[in-house]
Design an enzyme around this catalytic site. Structure first.
Site, mmCIF file in Angstrom:
data_model
loop_
_atom_site.group_PDB
_atom_site.id
_atom_site.type_symbol
_atom_site.label_atom_id
_atom_site.label_comp_id
_atom_site.label_asym_id
_atom_site.label_seq_id
_atom_site.Cartn_x
_atom_site.Cartn_y
_atom_site.Cartn_z
ATOM 1 N N SER A 49 -8.267 15.837 -7.465
ATOM 2 C CA SER A 49 -8.546 14.928 -8.579
ATOM 3 C C SER A 49 -8.503 15.605 -9.934
ATOM 4 C CB SER A 49 -9.913 14.265 -8.380
ATOM 5 O OG SER A 49 -9.885 13.419 -7.253
ATOM 6 N N GLU B 140 -7.640 76.922 -10.577
ATOM 7 C CA GLU B 140 -6.368 76.956 -9.863
ATOM 8 C C GLU B 140 -5.743 78.339 -9.723
ATOM 9 O OE1 GLU B 140 -4.742 74.172 -8.408
ATOM 10 O OE2 GLU B 140 -6.777 73.422 -8.711
#
Length: 709
Positions: free
Chosen positions: A410, A143
């Protein structure tokens, strides 16, 4: 001769010669008078136009110099004032370490290992002097190579970035120093604009005046966003590698530094190969700056960083999402604190459930199918061990296990029979499977056949609709609805007689909890996923999960009888495909109208598992019933989950051989008065309960094939 004429005559030349003007050979030019200038042009004279241009240029330059000299003074004064202002606003460096707007949640599995993170993760204060030197070197190399030398703004770096951008024809480098990035993170936003860049300059200068380089780097290391909700390198190191940033190797440090360019793109949890490729670039940069030896470079490139087991597994995303939904908001999604949650999650069970689902879909489902499925696994006390919310594996997706309300079909029938058993009925009681009309509604069976008299056990095993409706009406549909809520269904129960066939909607989590209540000897087993919640760093828990403290919803005897009936579903009924090779199991299938939803939920002595299949747009499935693919997914998952666990019998109560015949006037669809009196007296003599009808009212639901085989 007159005097006038004499004056006009030319004077005689010296020596008596007169000069010949026409030839100009001996004529001598008269002497230049004093002060007289020559009319000949100098050789370097630019002429009138050139002189005018030179005047304009020199005048303009002079004017510009005077203007910019003054503007420079004004700009310098403004810069100094702005720098001074920001300088006075800066607190102690440690105050700026944690810049999050909210808190975080870290989740631990049942063994105490971290498996999921939510919110804005922050690993805690960590200074530049404490982290691995490799991390410092990687960040500076990637950086801001001149970080230790510049005063906050690097003209050389800015010029280099401008040149790169001009060549690329777009912005590919920002030219910001680490100090400027700190200024942006502390004071500004990530918006790309000239105004923001201009503001960065006095802020960066103020930072350099207020703090030393290590303070600035410490703020940066703690505050920068590194993807997956992590802020700061300590949180990212824990998230991706399961270790502190103090212990990072060169390869790991390079991978984390690689996230700075684009956290989402280079996150190792998204694309490990891409993250490793970016890390190799930074390793080379570290070598160029002299931070790594050739041997270290060779080692780092040969052994790239890899994710921790928890990060690589990426398990439990749906479970973690469900926990965040159910936990108190102020300790979960709205927390401003850093919270640690101990959960009931079992990553091994999760892995087995996901593998079972994938295997059945790969082998049994047509390629390109849009069908979805979900799985919930819990212990008998309601402790949820795994949730598969869909065929995707990413967190944050729609969770079909906890968020989808679907008709239960069911799969709801065990609630009906539980109400009957609580009312004193027996699994061996006989009810007629015959045509039935209530109001304007006539339920039918899946195959449109009627089988005549049959026991409740056989009716449940074969999922006979008419029997379930008759039982529900005689027990009382209000009683059925009330029991469904007590057993764990949190959504509204549908009105009307069709409630017996599962017209109500529920989530898979809730339905699995209903079956867990049956498996838990009738004691409420509300699904829960949190064992304990603490604030990070605190020894005392804020809250605990209430395992095994549920109320008795149905009697242990009723639960044992119902388990007996549900075992027959797997042994001889619609759930035969769910039969396990070594473990006794009980369960129930469920298929809704037009096969829009297919369910299988069942349990062993150890675990309760629910499976749902359907389409997200609620369109019908093709060739799928609850006794088909859902039962097979259940069998695959439970076979793997029960592997290595000693088989144990279910808590079954075997009914007495004798039974009460609940006779009906076959073919007419309703009891005669005499038969009702006979049944009530006989049931009273045998200790039965209330057999009142639950009231009339026909529904508009026409199930047709509302059940399953």
């Amino acid at each position: 001769m007159s005097s006038t004429q004499r004056s006009r005559d030319p004077a005689p030349a010296t020596g008596g010669h007169v000069a010949d003007r026409s030839k100009g050979k001996t004529k001598q030019e008269p002497a230049r008078r004093k002060g007289e200038t020559s009319r000949r042009k100098p050789a370097n004279d630019p002429g009138p136009l050139g002189r005018a241009v030179r005047f304009v240029v020199l005048g303009t330059l002079g004017l510009l110099w005077r203007i910019f000299w003054r503007l420079g003074l004004v700009g310098a004064a403004v810069l100094a004032l702005a720098t001074g202002y920001y300088y006075t606003q800066l607190p102690a460096p440690g105050v700026l370490f944690d810049g999050r707007g909210g808190g975080s949640v870290t989740m631990l599995d049942r063994d105490g290992n971290v498996f999921a993170w939510r919110g804005e993760q922050y690993g805690g204060e960590l200074r530049a002097t404490e982290v691995s030197p490799h991390l410092i070197h990687a960040v500076v190399s990637a950086e801001d190579r001149r970080f230790w030398d510049h005063a906050g703004v690097d003209p050389r770096g800015l010029a280099r970035a401008m040149l790169v951008n001009l060549r690329a024809g777009r912005i590919v480098q920002g030219g910001s120093t680490l100090t400027q990035q700190v200024a942006k993170n502390v004071f500004l936003t990530a918006e790309r604009s000239l105004e923001r860049k201009l503001k960065e300059v006095p802020m960066a200068l103020a930072l350099e005046l207020k703090y030393d380089k290590e303070d600035i780097l410490s703020i940066y290391l703690n505050r920068v966003y590194l993807g997956a909700g992590t802020y700061g390198f300590e949180a990212a190191s824990q998230r991706y590698f399961g270790k502190s940033a103090r212990l990072l190797t060169p390869a790991e440090a390079a991978m984390l530094a690689g996230l700075l360019r684009a956290p989402s793109r280079y996150a190792p949890t998204s694309d490990l190969d891409r993250a490793q490729g970016r890390a190799s670039v930074i390793i080379r940069l570290m070598e160029e700056e002299g931070y790594l030896t050739q041997a270290q470079v060779t080692e780092a490139l040969a052994n790239p960083a890899r994710l921790s087991a928890a990060a690589a597994a990426r398990a439990g995303g749906y479970f973690a999402d469900w926990v965040m939904e159910t936990a108190p908001g102020f300790l979960a999604k709205d927390t401003t604190e850093d919270v640690t949650m101990a959960t009931t999650f079992d990553p091994e069970i999760q892995r087995k459930a996901e593998a079972a689902l994938a295997r059945v879909f790969d082998e049994k489902v047509k390629e390109g199918s849009t069908a979805q499925a979900a799985i919930v696994v819990m212990s008998r006390d309601g402790a949820v061990r795994a949730i598969v919310g869909g065929r995707e594996h990413a967190a944050g997706q729609f969770n079909r296990a906890s968020q989808a309300l679907r008709q239960t079909g069911s799969a709801f029938k065990p609630v009906v029979y539980a109400a009957a058993l609580e009312a004193g009925w027996s699994p061996n009681d006989i009810v007629e499977d015959a045509p039935l009309t209530i109001g304007n509604w006539s339920p039918s069976n899946y195959d449109n056949r009627f089988r005549g008299p049959m026991t409740l056990t056989d009716a449940l095993a074969n999922s006979i609709n008419t029997v379930a409706v008759r039982v529900s009406e005689q027990v009382g549909r209000e009683r059925v609805a009330e029991l469904a809520t007590r057993m764990g269904i949190t959504s509204p129960i549908a009105p009307g007689p069709a409630v017996a066939l599962g017209t109500s909607e529920a989530t898979l989590v809730d339905m699995t909890g209903v079956f867990a209540t049956i498996a838990n000897a009738g004691r409420s087993a509300a699904p829960y996923g949190i064992s304990e919640i603490r604030l990070r760093g605190d020894d005392l828990p804020l809250m605990r999960g209430d395992a095994g403290s549920g109320a008795q919803v149905i009697s242990p005897r009723s639960a044992g009888l119902l388990t007996y009936m549900m075992r027959e579903v797997i042994e001889a009924g619609t759930g035969r495909r769910a039969r396990l090779p070594a473990h006794e199991a009980a369960g129930k299938t469920g298929t809704t109208q037009a096969a829009r939803d297919a369910w299988f939920i069942g349990f062993t002595a150890d675990y309760v598992t629910g499976v749902w299949m359907g389409n997200d747009d609620n369109t019908p499935l093709t060739g799928v019933t609850g006794g088909g693919l859902p039962a097979e997914i259940w069998r695959e998952a439970m076979t793997a989950i029960q592997d290595g666990i000693e088989p144990k019998p279910l808590d079954i109560v075997t009914p007495e051989p004798s039974s009460v015949i609940l006779a009906e006037e076959f073919g007419r669809g309703r009891d005669t008065v005499v038969e009702r009196v006979f049944n009530d007296v006989l049931r009273g003599l045998l200790g039965g309960g209330d057999t009142r009808s639950g009231g009339g009212g026909g529904g508009d639901f026409r199930p047709g094939r509302a059940s399953d085989r």
